[in-house]
Design a protein around this motif. Structure first.
Motif, short mmCIF file in Angstrom:
data_model
loop_
_atom_site.label_atom_id
_atom_site.label_comp_id
_atom_site.label_asym_id
_atom_site.label_seq_id
_atom_site.Cartn_x
_atom_site.Cartn_y
_atom_site.Cartn_z
N GLY A 45 -60.13 75.52 35.61
CA GLY A 45 -59.48 76.12 36.78
C GLY A 45 -59.19 75.10 37.86
O GLY A 45 -60.06 74.30 38.23
N LEU A 46 -57.96 75.10 38.34
CA LEU A 46 -57.54 74.16 39.37
C LEU A 46 -58.07 74.62 40.73
O LEU A 46 -58.00 75.80 41.07
N VAL A 47 -58.59 73.68 41.52
CA VAL A 47 -59.16 74.00 42.83
C VAL A 47 -58.09 74.04 43.92
O VAL A 47 -57.99 74.99 44.70
N ALA A 48 -57.30 72.99 43.99
CA ALA A 48 -56.28 72.86 45.04
C ALA A 48 -55.33 71.74 44.65
O ALA A 48 -55.57 71.01 43.68
N SER A 49 -54.24 71.60 45.39
CA SER A 49 -53.33 70.48 45.17
C SER A 49 -52.78 70.04 46.52
O SER A 49 -52.74 70.83 47.47
N HIS A 50 -52.39 68.78 46.58
CA HIS A 50 -51.88 68.24 47.84
C HIS A 50 -50.49 67.67 47.63
O HIS A 50 -50.27 66.86 46.74
N HIS A 51 -49.55 68.12 48.46
CA HIS A 51 -48.16 67.66 48.37
C HIS A 51 -48.05 66.26 48.96
O HIS A 51 -48.37 66.03 50.12
N GLU A 52 -47.60 65.31 48.14
CA GLU A 52 -47.43 63.93 48.57
C GLU A 52 -45.95 63.66 48.79
O GLU A 52 -45.12 63.96 47.93
N THR A 53 -45.60 63.07 49.93
CA THR A 53 -44.20 62.87 50.28
C THR A 53 -43.85 61.39 50.40
O THR A 53 -44.73 60.53 50.50
N PHE A 54 -42.55 61.12 50.41
CA PHE A 54 -42.04 59.79 50.71
C PHE A 54 -41.68 59.75 52.20
O PHE A 54 -40.99 60.64 52.69
N SER A 55 -42.15 58.74 52.90
CA SER A 55 -41.75 58.53 54.29
C SER A 55 -40.61 57.52 54.30
O SER A 55 -40.74 56.42 53.75
N ILE A 56 -39.51 57.88 54.94
CA ILE A 56 -38.25 57.14 54.82
C ILE A 56 -37.72 56.81 56.21
O ILE A 56 -37.66 57.67 57.08
N GLN B 243 -46.36 47.00 56.74
CA GLN B 243 -45.02 46.57 56.35
C GLN B 243 -43.96 47.43 57.03
O GLN B 243 -42.93 46.93 57.50
N ALA B 244 -44.20 48.73 57.06
CA ALA B 244 -43.24 49.64 57.70
C ALA B 244 -43.13 49.35 59.19
O ALA B 244 -42.03 49.31 59.75
N ALA B 245 -44.27 49.14 59.84
CA ALA B 245 -44.27 48.88 61.29
C ALA B 245 -43.55 47.57 61.62
O ALA B 245 -42.94 47.44 62.68
N ALA B 246 -43.61 46.61 60.68
CA ALA B 246 -42.98 45.31 60.90
C ALA B 246 -41.52 45.29 60.45
O ALA B 246 -40.86 44.25 60.55
N GLY B 247 -41.02 46.42 59.94
CA GLY B 247 -39.64 46.48 59.50
C GLY B 247 -39.40 45.87 58.14
O GLY B 247 -38.25 45.58 57.78
N ARG B 248 -40.46 45.69 57.35
CA ARG B 248 -40.32 45.07 56.03
C ARG B 248 -40.39 46.08 54.88
O ARG B 248 -40.46 45.69 53.72
N ALA B 249 -40.39 47.36 55.21
CA ALA B 249 -40.35 48.41 54.19
C ALA B 249 -39.48 49.55 54.69
O ALA B 249 -39.54 49.92 55.87
N ASP B 250 -38.65 50.08 53.81
CA ASP B 250 -37.78 51.20 54.15
C ASP B 250 -38.40 52.54 53.78
O ASP B 250 -38.04 53.57 54.33
N VAL B 251 -39.29 52.50 52.80
CA VAL B 251 -39.94 53.72 52.31
C VAL B 251 -41.41 53.42 52.08
O VAL B 251 -41.76 52.37 51.53
N VAL B 252 -42.27 54.33 52.51
CA VAL B 252 -43.70 54.27 52.17
C VAL B 252 -43.98 55.47 51.28
O VAL B 252 -43.79 56.62 51.68
N ALA B 253 -44.39 55.19 50.05
CA ALA B 253 -44.66 56.27 49.11
C ALA B 253 -45.98 56.95 49.42
O ALA B 253 -47.00 56.28 49.56
N PHE B 254 -45.93 58.27 49.55
CA PHE B 254 -47.12 59.12 49.67
C PHE B 254 -47.93 58.84 50.94
O PHE B 254 -49.16 58.87 50.93
N ALA B 255 -47.22 58.57 52.02
CA ALA B 255 -47.88 58.37 53.32
C ALA B 255 -48.32 59.72 53.88
O ALA B 255 -47.67 60.74 53.65
#
Length: 250
Positions: free
Chosen positions: A195-206, A74-86
């Motif tokens: 005990g927590l092992v690790a965490s991953h930062h998820e971002t919005f691609s805009i 959708q993003a590549a086709a110009g039909r999305a402005d934001v991709v959540a957690f790409a």
């Protein structure tokens, strides 16, 4: 005179309506960050932040729920402005990403309930073991770089836990929210190490041109961290504090 004034006002209103912006967000359903509930309403921390920032700029948000591969198309086709957690590697060239901590994937280690271990200490304790690995998941780099265990591919979280309960893998890395119901269904055959092992930062691609949205997300993330909202959120849904999420390897 009255007609002229009302005509001017009407023209201004119509001009404003024409300029009102709709931001299309594509996301794969992920409770509790962005999802559509049983009533059809879009909920979640990420959704609320996007909607709050949009309101501040007289814009609206339209959500599409697809697989991640569908969102990239959708993003590549110009039909999305934001991709959540790409992922960074899948984000379209030139697109913006927020950097301030907001959405994280916090991972625990799950093992067979027959093992004596009760707490996670370090990744080295899994040396030589078989680890369930979902290729489509964006695991934290400390896990990706490990070479002292053997990856066993699994299609998703449900399959990973079925393999763990059946003795085909020794460890599953996943979050509390996604796994609590699955673990109960397996009747106590698996357990979560403390005990927590690790965490991953998820971002919005805009997409470029929406700098105001990226900057607004950054400001809202800072506000939610400052007022304790993120602390309450991660304790409620993941059973870990905001400080723990930030402290473990990413």
């Amino acid at each position: 005179m009255s007609k002229i004034c009302w005509g001017t006002v009407l023209a201004m209103v119509l001009a404003g309506a024409a300029q009102a912006q709709t931001v299309t967000v594509c996301a794969e359903r992920w409770v509790p960050f962005v999802y559509r509930d049983d009533n059809g309403e879009v909920k979640g921390l990420g959704a609320e932040v996007l909607q709050q920032v949009a309101r501040q700029h007289d814009a609206t948000v339209h959500f599409q729920f697809l697989s991640m591969s569908g969102c990239y198309k959708q993003a590549a086709a110009g039909r999305a402005d934001v991709v959540a957690f790409a992922t960074a590697r899948e984000t379209p060239a030139g697109w913006l990403q927020n950097q301030r901590p907001l959405v994280y994937w916090p991972l625990h280690a799950w093992v067979s309930s027959t093992l004596p271990e009760q707490r996670y200490h370090e990744l080295q304790q899994f040396a030589g073991l078989r680890v369930a690995w979902v290729p489509s998941y964006d695991y934290p780099q400390p896990l990706v770089k490990q070479t002292h265990w053997r990856r066993v591919e699994a299609p998703d979280t449900q399959a990973s836990f079925t393999m763990l309960a059946g003795g085909r893998v020794d460890v599953v890395f996943d979050d509390y929210q996604a796994t609590q119901d699955i673990a109960r269904q397996l009747g106590g055959r698996v357990k979560r190490l403390e005990g927590l092992v690790a965490s991953h930062h998820e971002t919005f691609s805009i997409r470029p041109g929406l700098e105001w949205l990226r900057d607004g997300i950054e400001q809202e993330a800072a506000r939610l961290a400052e007022n304790g909202t993120l602390e309450q959120f991660y304790l409620q849904y993941f059973r870990v504090s905001w400080g723990q999420v930030l402290a473990v390897p990413h």
